[in-house]
Motif scaffolding. Structure first.
Motif, PDB file in Angstrom:
ATOM      1  N   GLN A 105       0.842  -1.677  -0.486  1.00  0.00           N
ATOM      2  CA  GLN A 105      -0.002   0.188  -0.119  1.00  0.00           C
ATOM      3  C   GLN A 105       0.655   1.196  -0.151  1.00  0.00           C
ATOM      4  O   GLN A 105       2.033   1.526   0.461  1.00  0.00           O
ATOM      5  N   PRO A 106       0.452   2.282  -0.753  1.00  0.00           N
ATOM      6  CA  PRO A 106       1.192   4.192  -0.466  1.00  0.00           C
ATOM      7  C   PRO A 106       1.123   3.568   0.659  1.00  0.00           C
ATOM      8  O   PRO A 106       0.497   4.073   1.878  1.00  0.00           O
ATOM      9  N   SER A 107       2.690   4.021   1.427  1.00  0.00           N
ATOM     10  CA  SER A 107       2.832   4.683   2.436  1.00  0.00           C
ATOM     11  C   SER A 107       4.122   5.701   2.811  1.00  0.00           C
ATOM     12  O   SER A 107       4.915   6.405   2.069  1.00  0.00           O
ATOM     13  N   LEU A 158      -2.915   6.943   4.134  1.00  0.00           N
ATOM     14  CA  LEU A 158      -1.142   6.841   3.972  1.00  0.00           C
ATOM     15  C   LEU A 158      -0.722   5.443   4.920  1.00  0.00           C
ATOM     16  O   LEU A 158      -1.677   5.979   6.431  1.00  0.00           O
ATOM     17  N   ARG A 199       7.109   6.037  -0.110  1.00  0.00           N
ATOM     18  CA  ARG A 199       7.429   7.707  -0.531  1.00  0.00           C
ATOM     19  C   ARG A 199       7.923   8.274  -0.682  1.00  0.00           C
ATOM     20  O   ARG A 199       8.509   8.660  -1.137  1.00  0.00           O
ATOM     21  N   ARG A 239      13.572   9.160  -2.863  1.00  0.00           N
ATOM     22  CA  ARG A 239      11.896   9.140  -2.488  1.00  0.00           C
ATOM     23  C   ARG A 239      12.034  10.713  -1.973  1.00  0.00           C
ATOM     24  O   ARG A 239      13.892  10.892  -1.776  1.00  0.00           O
ATOM     25  N   PHE A 271      -1.477  13.434  -3.486  1.00  0.00           N
ATOM     26  CA  PHE A 271      -2.212  11.853  -2.927  1.00  0.00           C
ATOM     27  C   PHE A 271      -3.385  12.868  -2.066  1.00  0.00           C
ATOM     28  O   PHE A 271      -3.163  13.632  -1.329  1.00  0.00           O
TER      29      PHE A 271
END
Length: 365
Positions: free
Chosen positions: A117-119, A148, A229, A254, A294
């Protein structure tokens, strides 16, 4: 994973003299741990040198016991799922594959799907100010509500506050630890570890039984940075493991974010150094969401509540630590009157009492 396959992985990764780089080269050359073991010593030597090649010719004395313990750990009847995730697994996080030194195997307890998952990572001092703790928890809760996952290292201080804040939101949290998953370090986070295992995920690249060795923690920082990210540093001294995480994040391409603080606070100097080096100054979680493009979970068009009238004592406090004598000078009130009002604010969670008879206003949200 079958027991024989698990044993082959453990033999490759836990044999002395076979480091991460050698193991990666051998896997790339032969395709699987079992194929590495089945290859001749000469063939292994051509890939990884004589030390690893010879060491892999016979299993470590501890291999049978470690394989049995890991098999039992995986099969244990627990509320949380337990698994091992290798480079070729569907659950292996793609973000880690983009880093220079991805772990070859991860032990996972909890919701392994969170790895993909996006984090965002949130890290910081083990000895933060009260404001640092409040900021870490508030930022984490906001980011979790926005979708997030929050990644951190389950250390004391900022890490723990970040995990707690993330658990307040729906996206939860991932704790990357520097021990085997049959241990909890620090012990003061035993209850937090249980909460994360139930509602989030705990991961480690270290085999069961691995104690909290000092060298493990800088290494686990590359996983924290690699999963996310971007990395937010809340508070950090100039000599801080959090700055290692920030550097690793930047090296992986990042984003690095830092919250500024008082110029007089040692715990702000690391963040200020990062900002001078190009980290993005943030003073709200929304800054991070916008930078990462996001979407926030706040309802479109929702109006912010009007600001409450500021209390004159809170205005006099500002946000830097301040002594009682300085407050007497700023307000003209007596020390007795100030102590009474400061105690009220302290009980209400708006002011913290610091060592050295100092007071600090705490901003929430």
């Amino acid at each position: 994973m079958e027991r024989d396959e698990l044993a082959a992985w453990l033999r490759l990764l836990e044999t002395p003299q076979v480091g991460r780089e050698s193991a990666r080269k051998l896997l790339a050359a032969f395709g699987s741990p079992q194929a590495v073991i089945d290859a001749s010593t000469r063939a292994r030597q051509e890939v990884a040198g004589s030390g690893p090649a010879v060491a892999l010719a016979s299993p470590p004395d501890t291999l049978d016991a470690l394989t049995a313990a890991t098999t039992d750990w995986l099969a244990a009847d627990t509320p949380e799922a337990r698994t091992v995730i290798t480079l070729g697994d569907a659950l292996y996080p793609p973000a880690l594959l983009e880093t220079a030194d991805p772990p070859l195997l991860l032990y996972a307890q909890g919701r392994a799907e969170l790895l993909c998952q996006p984090s965002v990572a949130i890290v910081g001092s083990r000895n933060p100010t009260p404001q640092g703790l409040a900021s870490a928890r508030a930022f984490a809760a906001h980011l979790s509500r926005a979708g997030l996952v929050v990644v951190s290292g389950m250390a004391l201080g900022v890490d723990g506050a970040a995990h707690q804040g993330a658990l307040d939101g729906p996206s939860s949290t991932v704790a990357v630890v520097g021990t085997g998953l049959d241990r909890v370090y620090p012990r003061r986070h035993l209850e937090l570890a249980h909460r994360i295992a139930r509602a989030g995920l705990i991961v480690s690249e270290y085999a069961l039984g691995t104690p909290p060795l000092p060298a493990n923690f800088p290494l686990r920082n590359r996983i924290i940075a690699g999963l996310a990210r971007g990395t937010l540093v809340v508070e950090a001294a100039l000599q801080s493991g959090s700055l290692i995480t920030a550097r690793l994040a930047a090296e992986s391409g990042r984003d690095v974010f830092a919250i500024p603080g008082s110029i007089h606070s040692p715990q702000s100097r690391g963040c200020h150094a990062l900002i001078k080096q190009g980290a993005k100054l943030v003073d709200s979680a929304q800054d991070i969401l916008e930078d990462l493009r996001f979407g926030d979970s706040a309802a479109p068009g929702a109006a912010a509540p009007p600001p409450a009238p500021a209390d004159p004592l809170l205005q006099a406090l500002g946000f830097d630590p301040v002594s009682l004598e300085a407050l007497v000078a700023r307000t003209g009130w007596s020390a007795a009157e100030l102590n009474t009002r400061l105690l009220d604010f302290e009980l209400d969670g708006q002011v913290a009492r610091l060592p050295g008879q100092l007071f600090q206003r705490i901003a929430h949200g």
